[in-house]
Each structure stands twice: as C-alpha cells, then as structure tokens.
Motif scaffolding. Structure first.
Motif, PDB file in Angstrom:
ATOM      1  N   TYR A 172      54.108  65.777  67.426  1.00 33.48           N
ATOM      2  CA  TYR A 172      53.675  66.995  68.321  1.00 33.48           C
ATOM      3  C   TYR A 172      52.987  66.688  69.408  1.00 33.48           C
ATOM      4  O   TYR A 172      53.063  67.209  70.365  1.00 33.48           O
ATOM      5  CB  TYR A 172      53.446  67.985  67.483  1.00 33.48           C
ATOM      6  CG  TYR A 172      52.056  68.057  67.004  1.00 33.48           C
ATOM      7  CD1 TYR A 172      50.815  68.315  67.714  1.00 33.48           C
ATOM      8  CD2 TYR A 172      51.917  67.515  65.649  1.00 33.48           C
ATOM      9  CE1 TYR A 172      49.658  68.330  67.423  1.00 33.48           C
ATOM     10  CE2 TYR A 172      50.349  67.321  65.116  1.00 33.48           C
ATOM     11  CZ  TYR A 172      49.373  67.713  65.936  1.00 33.48           C
ATOM     12  OH  TYR A 172      48.170  67.562  65.288  1.00 33.48           O
ATOM     13  N   GLN A 217      60.049  74.336  57.468  1.00 34.15           N
ATOM     14  CA  GLN A 217      58.642  74.325  57.754  1.00 34.15           C
ATOM     15  C   GLN A 217      58.233  73.462  58.407  1.00 34.15           C
ATOM     16  O   GLN A 217      57.446  73.527  59.231  1.00 34.15           O
ATOM     17  CB  GLN A 217      57.901  74.083  56.061  1.00 34.15           C
ATOM     18  CG  GLN A 217      56.454  74.143  56.242  1.00 34.15           C
ATOM     19  CD  GLN A 217      55.795  75.182  56.545  1.00 34.15           C
ATOM     20  OE1 GLN A 217      56.267  76.324  56.474  1.00 34.15           O
ATOM     21  NE2 GLN A 217      54.847  74.807  57.395  1.00 34.15           N
ATOM     22  N   GLN A 218      59.116  72.416  58.598  1.00 35.58           N
ATOM     23  CA  GLN A 218      58.535  71.126  59.623  1.00 35.58           C
ATOM     24  C   GLN A 218      58.579  71.786  61.082  1.00 35.58           C
ATOM     25  O   GLN A 218      57.870  71.661  61.827  1.00 35.58           O
ATOM     26  CB  GLN A 218      59.632  70.034  59.178  1.00 35.58           C
ATOM     27  CG  GLN A 218      59.188  68.762  60.065  1.00 35.58           C
ATOM     28  CD  GLN A 218      60.038  67.466  59.777  1.00 35.58           C
ATOM     29  OE1 GLN A 218      61.347  67.692  59.963  1.00 35.58           O
ATOM     30  NE2 GLN A 218      59.642  66.604  59.092  1.00 35.58           N
ATOM     31  N   THR A 243      58.850  74.785  62.244  1.00 37.75           N
ATOM     32  CA  THR A 243      57.900  75.843  62.596  1.00 37.75           C
ATOM     33  C   THR A 243      56.663  75.142  62.721  1.00 37.75           C
ATOM     34  O   THR A 243      55.940  75.897  63.695  1.00 37.75           O
ATOM     35  CB  THR A 243      58.000  76.997  61.619  1.00 37.75           C
ATOM     36  OG1 THR A 243      57.792  76.538  60.351  1.00 37.75           O
ATOM     37  CG2 THR A 243      59.472  77.733  61.659  1.00 37.75           C
ATOM     38  N   SER A 244      56.278  74.473  61.794  1.00 40.44           N
ATOM     39  CA  SER A 244      54.892  73.954  62.053  1.00 40.44           C
ATOM     40  C   SER A 244      54.713  72.890  63.445  1.00 40.44           C
ATOM     41  O   SER A 244      53.612  73.126  63.955  1.00 40.44           O
ATOM     42  CB  SER A 244      54.440  73.016  60.861  1.00 40.44           C
ATOM     43  OG  SER A 244      53.314  72.279  60.916  1.00 40.44           O
ATOM     44  N   PHE A 245      55.727  72.344  63.702  1.00 44.96           N
ATOM     45  CA  PHE A 245      55.762  71.310  64.903  1.00 44.96           C
ATOM     46  C   PHE A 245      55.527  72.360  66.067  1.00 44.96           C
ATOM     47  O   PHE A 245      54.644  72.072  66.957  1.00 44.96           O
ATOM     48  CB  PHE A 245      56.988  70.638  64.977  1.00 44.96           C
ATOM     49  CG  PHE A 245      56.927  69.533  65.968  1.00 44.96           C
ATOM     50  CD1 PHE A 245      56.834  68.271  65.427  1.00 44.96           C
ATOM     51  CD2 PHE A 245      57.414  69.931  67.521  1.00 44.96           C
ATOM     52  CE1 PHE A 245      56.974  67.256  66.397  1.00 44.96           C
ATOM     53  CE2 PHE A 245      57.218  68.998  68.205  1.00 44.96           C
ATOM     54  CZ  PHE A 245      57.315  67.482  67.768  1.00 44.96           C
ATOM     55  N   LYS A 299      54.315  75.254  66.441  1.00 42.54           N
ATOM     56  CA  LYS A 299      53.037  76.245  66.449  1.00 42.54           C
ATOM     57  C   LYS A 299      51.799  75.202  67.119  1.00 42.54           C
ATOM     58  O   LYS A 299      50.938  75.651  67.491  1.00 42.54           O
ATOM     59  CB  LYS A 299      52.441  76.521  65.078  1.00 42.54           C
ATOM     60  CG  LYS A 299      53.355  77.860  64.436  1.00 42.54           C
ATOM     61  CD  LYS A 299      52.920  78.229  63.157  1.00 42.54           C
ATOM     62  CE  LYS A 299      53.965  79.398  62.527  1.00 42.54           C
ATOM     63  NZ  LYS A 299      53.214  79.912  61.377  1.00 42.54           N
ATOM     64  N   LYS A 300      51.866  73.779  67.039  1.00 42.51           N
ATOM     65  CA  LYS A 300      51.013  72.959  67.415  1.00 42.51           C
ATOM     66  C   LYS A 300      51.156  72.640  69.060  1.00 42.51           C
ATOM     67  O   LYS A 300      50.246  72.001  69.535  1.00 42.51           O
ATOM     68  CB  LYS A 300      51.076  71.780  66.710  1.00 42.51           C
ATOM     69  CG  LYS A 300      50.717  71.920  65.084  1.00 42.51           C
ATOM     70  CD  LYS A 300      50.861  70.913  64.365  1.00 42.51           C
ATOM     71  CE  LYS A 300      50.623  70.970  62.865  1.00 42.51           C
ATOM     72  NZ  LYS A 300      50.881  69.855  61.996  1.00 42.51           N
ATOM     73  N   THR A 355      59.404  86.217  62.465  1.00 38.94           N
ATOM     74  CA  THR A 355      59.259  84.738  62.327  1.00 38.94           C
ATOM     75  C   THR A 355      59.152  84.030  63.551  1.00 38.94           C
ATOM     76  O   THR A 355      58.305  83.117  63.656  1.00 38.94           O
ATOM     77  CB  THR A 355      60.483  84.080  61.180  1.00 38.94           C
ATOM     78  OG1 THR A 355      60.411  84.599  59.931  1.00 38.94           O
ATOM     79  CG2 THR A 355      60.326  82.455  61.300  1.00 38.94           C
ATOM     80  N   ALA A 395      56.135  82.281  65.375  1.00 35.35           N
ATOM     81  CA  ALA A 395      56.017  80.922  65.926  1.00 35.35           C
ATOM     82  C   ALA A 395      55.538  80.591  67.236  1.00 35.35           C
ATOM     83  O   ALA A 395      55.046  79.691  67.726  1.00 35.35           O
ATOM     84  CB  ALA A 395      57.521  80.441  65.539  1.00 35.35           C
TER      85      ALA A 395
END
Length: 478
Positions: free
Chosen positions: A147, A170-171, A173-175, A177-178, A199, A203
């Motif tokens: 990211y 999860q991968q 959404t986590s990516f 958000k960064k 969601t 995000a």
C-alpha cells in the motif's frame, strides 16, 4: 486509530484531571479526528477526455474533487472510463502510481477501454510487479502489492467484496484505509441491506460502521416480511430521509443520465423478458433427519437447500432444454452438483469451478467474452461482476435469496450496448416460491434505495456536534 494508553506497573500514576486539562490541545485534536465530515479531500481534475459523455464528465469531476468517494452507477454507463480518467488525474497530481482493483478477467476490459481514449501508461499485473503509472490487479492477487507505493486506490465493482472469504475482504479494506485517496465503484449499492453502506463509509474514511448503526438503524426482529429476510438491522422510520442525505454526502448515484439532469436518448435499453419455469418436487424432503410426509413451500434456509437437492435433475433438464434454443447462453447455478450435471447434459458448455486456478477461470471467461465458447456454466458469486457480455442475450438463472447476485448476473447481458432483447429463463422448483417473493421484494427495496439516493444528490446533511468550551472545575476534595 488512537490507542488508549494505560498506566504500567512503574511508579508513574494515572493522569489526573488537571494534567489532562494541560494536554487539552492534544485532546482537542483527538476530538477533531473523530468528527464525521463530507468535505472534499481530493483535487481538481485537469484532464477530461473530449469524447466522454456530459454526465460522465460531471461524475468524474465530482468524484475527483471529493477524493474519497463511492460512485453508484448502473451497468454500461461508463464506470471504466471514469475510473481511468480519475486515475490519470491523480497520477499527474501525485506523481505516484494508481492501483485499480477489479474482478477476474475485467482487467482486460480496462486495458481495451484505455486504448480507446489514448491512455497507454497502464498494465495488468498478476505478480505485484509493474512499470507503469496505472496498475490493475485482481482482488484475489492484492496480497502481492504494498500500500505504501500508492496514494490512490480504486475498487471496481466494490460490492463483490461480500462474496469473498473473510481474509480477502479484510485484506482489501485494510489496504484501502491506508491510502490517502479512495474510490469505490459499483452498480448495486447494497440493494438488500442498507447497512452495508456503513462498510463503504468506513472504508472511505467517513462515519464508522458502528456509529452509523446507532444513529440511523434499529434491531430487526421482524423476519416475516420477505424484504427483511437475512437483515439484522433496519432503518429507523424517522431517520430515513437524513440517512439518504448523509450517504449522498460522500457518494454519487445514477441509474440513467436523467438522474443527473442529462438526456437518456443514447441509453435506452432493449426489452428484458423474464420467463418463469417451475418444476415439481416429487421427492419427500428430509429435514433434520425427519422425512416430511408432505412437501410445503420452503421457508427456512435448511428447507430451501433440501428443496434444491431434491430437484437438481429436473431443474437441470429444464435448463438445458431452454438453452438449447439459443446459440449462446450462460447457466447460473448455485451447487457444484448442478454445475457438474449441466456440463454432462450440455456437451457445448464449459464450467467454471471454484477449485480452478485463477488463470484457468480467467482463460474461460475471456474465451466466452471473445465468442470462442458458446455456452458457459458458472456461479453468480464468482463471475457476475463487471464483465461485458452484450454479445449474448440469453441466460438461465437458478434463483437464491440474493437479489444482488441476480441483478448483477442479468446485467452482464441487459446493459447499455446490448442490441437485442434479453431473455432470462428463471428455473426453480414449486417449493421455492418464497425465494421468488423475496427477490421481488428486494427489487422494490433496491429501487427505493436508488430513488432516495438520486433525490438526495443535491441535498446536504449536517451532523451536529456539541463543542466542549467550558472551563473544567475540579471538585473541592482535590
């Protein structure tokens, strides 16, 4: 996210109110960071292709300036070129590559569309390696990317996330958000379940999922209404208008150009003909180990699954008969046994299986898109997103409770650019009536969602907050 600092086992004591007041500035910064806002975070675009339609330019300008935006546009309205134009503008502004994440086989459509508009600094990467400014990858291959290499990420057909297992979801959404600039594109913004919009909001960096639930929703204890089946939360009656205004603060929505005040002249679809074919279940269902004397309409999921198993042969026979009348067709099934039987009955059909490698799935999808394969067997949760199949105008669909999968599957064919009337043959058993009732009710709910979003596009919703501006008074005993 700010983590709470707890006292350790040293001689330091917990922070007293007076000390906390001394750090009022930092605490105020924390409070500011918790506020929910719908302001613009993006840039002003400096390039819009002349050949874009007027409504496409409007959406591109709006989303690019927003910087963190969900774009809910129906199929065939040009989401691909809008994504590519946004990516090009952010490449120029940040001088960093932009990542576009797509479903399987859709990347090739992006490359083809980019060539039409003179965008050549683009490539499809399967292994995380790239040498262009615009990079396309699949959701399943995101783990090969970092990211930190990107300031802008665009999710194509973002509603597909619910069909992945927890790890991939999860991968992604986590990516997302960064990174600083984030975009979600989809044709179906949560038609079954409004709370899924939370969601998307979270995000994108707006109101959190839990905050949204407590503000706009209540627990749903009514499972009688078919449109509420599988829904744990429903909108509060008094919060409906404000909810849609709030969603419109960080998104833009349209099903046709006239929703934004433009002409629909070039975007009138041919007819969609839905035919219903019921087969009778003559086998006694076994529910929880008990043989049923009479088969009633399936109500619970266990009954629906048993009804499906008991009627596989009849439904597949009917499906193949219907598809035999067309040169090109797609079978949408739900069970592996259904797919295997269809493949056995129709020698011209190729099946896409979940156990196949990503490359093999992609190979079959591209072959069908190119007309090399005439009949395809697949599942809506795997391949119903993003693909353009206007060369085909017939499909056989075996329904489930998921309206979104049904909608996306049909829209592979019934979309702008289709020249012929589209025929959808719905094959089901007589005990699955409640499934069809649910789909019809959810279709109405989806129409309500789009209507509310579209009517709220130019409205604003302000979330009022109370400012703490009084001096802290300590108790006399301190």
């Amino acid at each position: 996210m700010i983590e709470e600092q707890k006292p350790n086992n040293s001689t330091e004591t917990a922070i007293l109110p007076m000390q906390c007041y001394g750090q009022y500035g930092k605490y105020q910064e924390f409070l500011e960071g918790k506020k929910h806002s719908a302001i613009n975070y993006g840039i002003t675009p400096n390039w819009l292709p002349e050949s874009m339609f007027d409504f496409q330019k409007y959406v591109t300008d709006y989303a690019t300036k927003k910087g963190r935006c969900a774009v809910f546009m129906d199929t065939g309205l040009g989401k691909t070129i809008i994504e590519l134009t946004i990516a090009t503008n952010y490449v120029k502004a940040t001088n960093k590559p932009v990542l576009i994440i797509t479903p399987l086989a859709v990347a090739f459509q992006h490359i083809k569309e980019a060539a039409k508009f003179g965008i050549d600094d683009i490539m499809y990467s399967k292994d995380g390696k790239y040498n262009t400014k615009i990079v396309i990858c699949n959701y399943e291959r995101l783990d090969k990317f970092n990211y930190t290499d990107f300031d802008c990420v665009i999710l194509d057909e973002s509603s597909i996330l619910k069909n992945f297992d927890g790890a991939i979801k999860q991968q992604v959404t986590s990516f997302l958000k960064k990174v600083k600039y984030r975009f979600l594109f989809t044709a179906t913004p949560s038609p079954n379940d409004f709370i899924e919009l939370g969601t998307s909001s979270e995000a994108l960096g707006y109101m959190g999922y839990t905050d949204m639930l407590t503000k706009f929703f209540k627990n749903n204890e009514d499972t009688i209404k078919p449109q509420n089946i599988g829904t744990d939360w429903i909108l509060k009656g008094h919060a409906k208008e404000n909810f849609f205004k709030w969603v419109s603060g960080w998104s833009i929505s349209m099903r046709k150009p006239s929703d934004l005040g433009y002409s629909d002249e070039r975007f009138i679809l041919p007819n969609l003909n839905i035919n219903y074919h019921s087969v009778k279940n003559e086998k006694n269902m076994v529910i929880n180990g008990q043989i049923m004397l009479f088969n009633n309409i399936a109500r619970r999921l266990t009954e629906v699954r048993e009804e499906q198993k008991c009627t596989i042969e009849k439904r597949c026979d009917m499906a193949v008969l219907l598809a035999s009348k067309h040169d090109t067709s797609v079978y949408w099934c739900n069970l592996n046994d259904e797919g295997d039987l269809l493949e056995k009955l129709d020698k011209d059909a190729y099946q896409i299986k979940g156990s196949m490698s990503l490359d093999k799935k992609e190979e079959l999808l591209l072959a069908f898109s190119a007309g090399e394969i005439k009949k395809l067997i697949t599942k809506a949760k795997m391949t119903a997103f993003g693909l353009n199949w206007q060369h085909c105008n017939h499909t056989v669909y075996m329904p489930t409770f998921s309206y979104e999968q049904y909608y996306q599957a049909i829209r592979r064919f019934w979309r702008f650019g289709q020249k012929n009337e589209v025929v959808c043959d719905m094959v089901y058993s007589d005990g699955q009536k409640r499934v069809l009732d649910s789909l019809i009710a959810k279709a109405e709910k989806a129409n309500e969602l789009f209507s509310k979003l579209n009517s709220s596009i130019n409205s604003t919703y302000k979330i009022n907050t109370k400012e703490f501006d009084k001096e802290i008074t300590l108790p006399n005993w301190i």
